[in-house]
Each structure stands twice: as C-alpha cells, then as structure tokens.
Scaffold this motif. Structure first.
Motif, PDB file in Angstrom:
ATOM      1  N   UNK A 123       0.849  -1.338  -0.017  1.00 54.58           N
ATOM      2  CA  UNK A 123       0.067   0.015  -0.304  1.00 54.58           C
ATOM      3  C   UNK A 123       0.795   1.375   0.018  1.00 54.58           C
ATOM      4  N   UNK A 124       0.374   2.320  -0.263  1.00 54.85           N
ATOM      5  CA  UNK A 124       0.941   3.700  -0.576  1.00 54.85           C
ATOM      6  C   UNK A 124       1.735   3.850   0.444  1.00 54.85           C
ATOM      7  N   UNK A 125       1.224   3.773   1.763  1.00 54.84           N
ATOM      8  CA  UNK A 125       1.939   4.225   2.920  1.00 54.84           C
ATOM      9  C   UNK A 125       3.145   3.291   3.298  1.00 54.84           C
ATOM     10  N   UNK A 126       3.455   2.275   2.642  1.00 54.24           N
ATOM     11  CA  UNK A 126       4.363   1.422   2.921  1.00 54.24           C
ATOM     12  C   UNK A 126       5.925   2.186   2.276  1.00 54.24           C
ATOM     13  N   UNK A 127       5.817   3.182   1.799  1.00 58.38           N
ATOM     14  CA  UNK A 127       6.928   4.170   1.195  1.00 58.38           C
ATOM     15  C   UNK A 127       8.020   4.368   2.321  1.00 58.38           C
ATOM     16  N   UNK A 128       9.280   4.431   2.121  1.00 64.32           N
ATOM     17  CA  UNK A 128      10.242   4.628   2.982  1.00 64.32           C
ATOM     18  C   UNK A 128      10.267   6.025   3.714  1.00 64.32           C
ATOM     19  N   UNK A 129      10.440   6.525   5.045  1.00 68.13           N
ATOM     20  CA  UNK A 129      10.344   7.627   5.520  1.00 68.13           C
ATOM     21  C   UNK A 129      11.756   7.994   5.905  1.00 68.13           C
ATOM     22  N   UNK A 130      11.996   8.962   5.418  1.00 68.74           N
ATOM     23  CA  UNK A 130      13.585   9.719   5.831  1.00 68.74           C
ATOM     24  C   UNK A 130      13.347  10.144   7.157  1.00 68.74           C
ATOM     25  N   UNK A 131      14.178   9.943   8.062  1.00 71.57           N
ATOM     26  CA  UNK A 131      14.031  10.491   9.617  1.00 71.57           C
ATOM     27  C   UNK A 131      15.473  11.008   9.866  1.00 71.57           C
ATOM     28  N   UNK A 132      15.468  12.290  10.249  1.00 72.03           N
ATOM     29  CA  UNK A 132      16.967  13.058  10.653  1.00 72.03           C
ATOM     30  C   UNK A 132      16.306  13.492  12.184  1.00 72.03           C
ATOM     31  N   UNK A 133      17.275  12.693  13.124  1.00 70.36           N
ATOM     32  CA  UNK A 133      17.177  12.941  14.475  1.00 70.36           C
ATOM     33  C   UNK A 133      18.121  13.876  14.412  1.00 70.36           C
ATOM     34  N   UNK A 134      17.651  15.499  15.056  1.00 71.04           N
ATOM     35  CA  UNK A 134      18.419  16.645  15.085  1.00 71.04           C
ATOM     36  C   UNK A 134      19.139  16.647  16.417  1.00 71.04           C
ATOM     37  N   UNK A 135      18.837  15.855  17.629  1.00 66.24           N
ATOM     38  CA  UNK A 135      19.528  15.840  19.041  1.00 66.24           C
ATOM     39  C   UNK A 135      20.872  14.889  18.650  1.00 66.24           C
ATOM     40  N   UNK A 136      20.564  13.895  17.923  1.00 67.97           N
ATOM     41  CA  UNK A 136      21.680  12.918  17.983  1.00 67.97           C
ATOM     42  C   UNK A 136      22.406  13.004  16.509  1.00 67.97           C
ATOM     43  N   UNK A 137      22.079  14.037  15.680  1.00 69.19           N
ATOM     44  CA  UNK A 137      22.501  14.238  14.438  1.00 69.19           C
ATOM     45  C   UNK A 137      22.842  12.953  13.974  1.00 69.19           C
ATOM     46  N   UNK A 138      21.703  12.121  13.451  1.00 70.95           N
ATOM     47  CA  UNK A 138      21.677  10.779  12.807  1.00 70.95           C
ATOM     48  C   UNK A 138      20.566  10.843  11.927  1.00 70.95           C
ATOM     49  N   UNK A 139      20.758  10.119  10.892  1.00 70.10           N
ATOM     50  CA  UNK A 139      19.710   9.897   9.853  1.00 70.10           C
ATOM     51  C   UNK A 139      19.514   8.174   9.967  1.00 70.10           C
ATOM     52  N   UNK A 195      16.232   5.101   8.365  1.00 66.96           N
ATOM     53  CA  UNK A 195      14.785   5.107   7.708  1.00 66.96           C
ATOM     54  C   UNK A 195      13.662   4.304   8.400  1.00 66.96           C
ATOM     55  N   UNK A 196      12.604   4.662   8.099  1.00 70.60           N
ATOM     56  CA  UNK A 196      11.353   4.141   8.691  1.00 70.60           C
ATOM     57  C   UNK A 196      10.594   3.874   7.525  1.00 70.60           C
ATOM     58  N   UNK A 197       9.164   3.774   8.062  1.00 68.68           N
ATOM     59  CA  UNK A 197       8.060   3.539   6.807  1.00 68.68           C
ATOM     60  C   UNK A 197       7.054   4.480   7.068  1.00 68.68           C
ATOM     61  N   UNK A 198       6.180   5.088   6.148  1.00 67.59           N
ATOM     62  CA  UNK A 198       5.564   6.198   6.373  1.00 67.59           C
ATOM     63  C   UNK A 198       4.330   5.830   7.326  1.00 67.59           C
ATOM     64  N   UNK A 199       4.026   4.824   7.300  1.00 68.18           N
ATOM     65  CA  UNK A 199       2.590   4.708   8.077  1.00 68.18           C
ATOM     66  C   UNK A 199       3.031   4.692   9.664  1.00 68.18           C
ATOM     67  N   UNK A 200       4.466   4.988  10.039  1.00 70.37           N
ATOM     68  CA  UNK A 200       4.634   5.319  11.201  1.00 70.37           C
ATOM     69  C   UNK A 200       4.996   6.891  11.493  1.00 70.37           C
ATOM     70  N   UNK A 201       4.440   7.615  10.556  1.00 68.31           N
ATOM     71  CA  UNK A 201       4.798   9.046  10.528  1.00 68.31           C
ATOM     72  C   UNK A 201       4.152   9.476  12.203  1.00 68.31           C
ATOM     73  N   UNK A 202       3.100   8.683  12.608  1.00 69.89           N
ATOM     74  CA  UNK A 202       2.679   9.422  13.968  1.00 69.89           C
ATOM     75  C   UNK A 202       3.759   9.463  14.968  1.00 69.89           C
ATOM     76  N   UNK A 203       4.596   8.391  14.800  1.00 69.93           N
ATOM     77  CA  UNK A 203       5.813   8.405  15.853  1.00 69.93           C
ATOM     78  C   UNK A 203       6.550   9.549  16.016  1.00 69.93           C
ATOM     79  N   UNK A 204       6.453  10.371  14.819  1.00 73.04           N
ATOM     80  CA  UNK A 204       7.599  11.506  14.851  1.00 73.04           C
ATOM     81  C   UNK A 204       6.929  12.957  14.699  1.00 73.04           C
TER      82      UNK A 204
END
Length: 253
Positions: free
Chosen positions: A22-38, A40-49
């Motif tokens: 499904x369309x929400x299974x696309x990759x989600x690029x996550x940049x943690x500004x506190x840890x300065x780390x990149x 990847x998750x899935x878009x269906x987990x957008x609520x976590x961020x």
C-alpha cells in the motif's frame, strides 16, 4: 551559489517505476536533530515523529490528466501539456508542446474540438479554446494521461492505474497539472493513527503547475524566484491556523 554543487548521481536501479503498495509503505527519511543521525522508517509510522497535539495542513488539489496527444491540421501528432492551474477567464490556457508549432496554428482533439495558438513566450504557448472550461476538463479526462515525471516513462502502470495512483486519497478541487507528491503516501490508516495522537488536519488548495516540471537554473537561484502557482485558503482555515499557533501548537505542512 552554484547549481553544480547540487549535482548527484542516481543509479537507474534505484528509481522506482511504480509506487509502494500500500502507498503508506513507502520509506520515511528520518533525521534525528538531537543525535545528528539519519535513519529510515516506513510512512505508516509517521505518527511516531509528530508532536502530540500538532496539526497538519494538507493540499486538496486534484490532478487532471493534462498531457494529451493532439493533431495538427497536417495530421502530424504532438504531445501537449496543459498548464491547467493557469487557465484564465478568457478561455486561454498556457500549454507546452513537444514539437515545433507556430502562432495561429490549430491543434485538434480526437473528437474535432481544437485549440488555437495565440502567442509564444520561449517554450510556453497561450492557446484559446472556444468552449467551456467544464468541457475542456471533460476532454482532458477522456483523451489525456496523467502528467507523471518524464523519468517514469517506463512505468508498467496502465492509464487507469495512474489515474488512481497519481492522486491523493483526499483530492477534491480539480486544477493541478501534477500531483502534490508528498501527499501521495497518506492513507486512512495513517490518519487514524494521527487522530489517536490528537493530531488534527485541515485543507488548503494549491494547484501545482509548471514549477514542478521546470528545471532549476542558475537564474532561479540568483533571483530566488520560481514559477507562480494558484492557491486558496478559506477564512475558516486561516483563523484555525492562527488560533492553533497562538496556543503554541506545531504546524506540519
């Protein structure tokens, strides 16, 4: 600022020719500004961020199948891209044509209806149609194809599949020549999870046009100016945004 600084190599095998299903299974690029780390998750987990109590502003524009194969009076075929977000009240629509044409020439739909080329500004032509805008939209839906990016020419999806896949699930107001692509990943599942986290949503309209197709040039960078696009925000939504921001709520565009 030099445009060459932004060049990068993208291997062909890394270019997806069909969307995630499904369309929400696309990759989600996550940049943690506190840890300065990149990572990847899935878009269906957008609520976590997204912060609890924040709110989304989404674009409810609807894409028209604005790329149409038409004929010249000589019988020669041309591909015409209608910049439907720039139609004016005088039945004039800007178009981009893939072959050489001249001012005064007529371009015909399959049913015999035609456009007359009025003027040219570089690679954009102003064309007049002698019927209603409603009929123009009908002709585009009947004969046109979704104006997907040119690098997706080899997609295996059929016309009907593209009409559905290249449209957001909340598209309402017709007028875009291309999709607001970031919105394509949203699903009911994503909205349900956001709602549980008390993240509200509202809609505005921005009709996507030439800006999404036109390459960025050094001149663009120098002027800090891109192509104009039509947008509309209701007074109700505007007041909602003001109230939410006054409460310190985070706006997610």
């Amino acid at each position: 600022m030099n445009l060459k600084n932004y060049d990068y190599f993208l291997p062909k095998e890394n270019l997806a020719l069909r969307p995630s299903s499904p369309r929400d299974f696309s990759k989600l690029f996550v940049y943690d500004t506190l840890k300065n780390k990149v990572y990847f998750d899935r878009f269906f987990n957008l609520d976590k961020y997204l912060p609890k109590g924040s709110f989304l502003i989404l674009n409810n524009t609807k894409v028209l199948p604005a790329r149409v194969q038409m004929k010249k009076k000589t019988g020669g075929k041309v591909i015409v891209l209608f910049l439907v977000n720039e139609i004016n009240k005088k039945n004039i629509v800007p178009v981009i044509v893939d072959r050489k044409i001249i001012v005064g020439e007529k371009l015909f739909f399959e049913n015999g209806d035609f456009l007359e080329i009025l003027s040219q500004d570089k690679n954009i032509f102003d064309a007049r149609y002698d019927f209603s805008q409603e009929k123009l939209f009908f002709l585009l839906k009947k004969y046109g194809e979704m104006p997907i990016p040119l690098y997706l020419k080899k997609t295996p999806l059929k016309k009907e599949q593209l009409m559905k896949k290249y449209q957001t699930i909340f598209a309402q107001k017709e007028g875009s020549a291309a999709a607001p692509t970031a919105s394509l990943h949203f699903t009911k599942r994503v909205f349900d999870k956001l709602e549980k986290k008390e993240i509200d949503k509202r809609f505005i309209t921005l009709h996507v046009g030439l800006g999404t197709f036109a390459p960025i040039t050094n001149q663009n960078l120098k002027e800090k100016k891109l192509h104009e696009e039509y947008y509309e925000i209701s007074l109700e939504t505007l007041n909602y945004i003001k109230v939410m921001k006054s409460k310190g709520k985070k706006l997610v565009a």
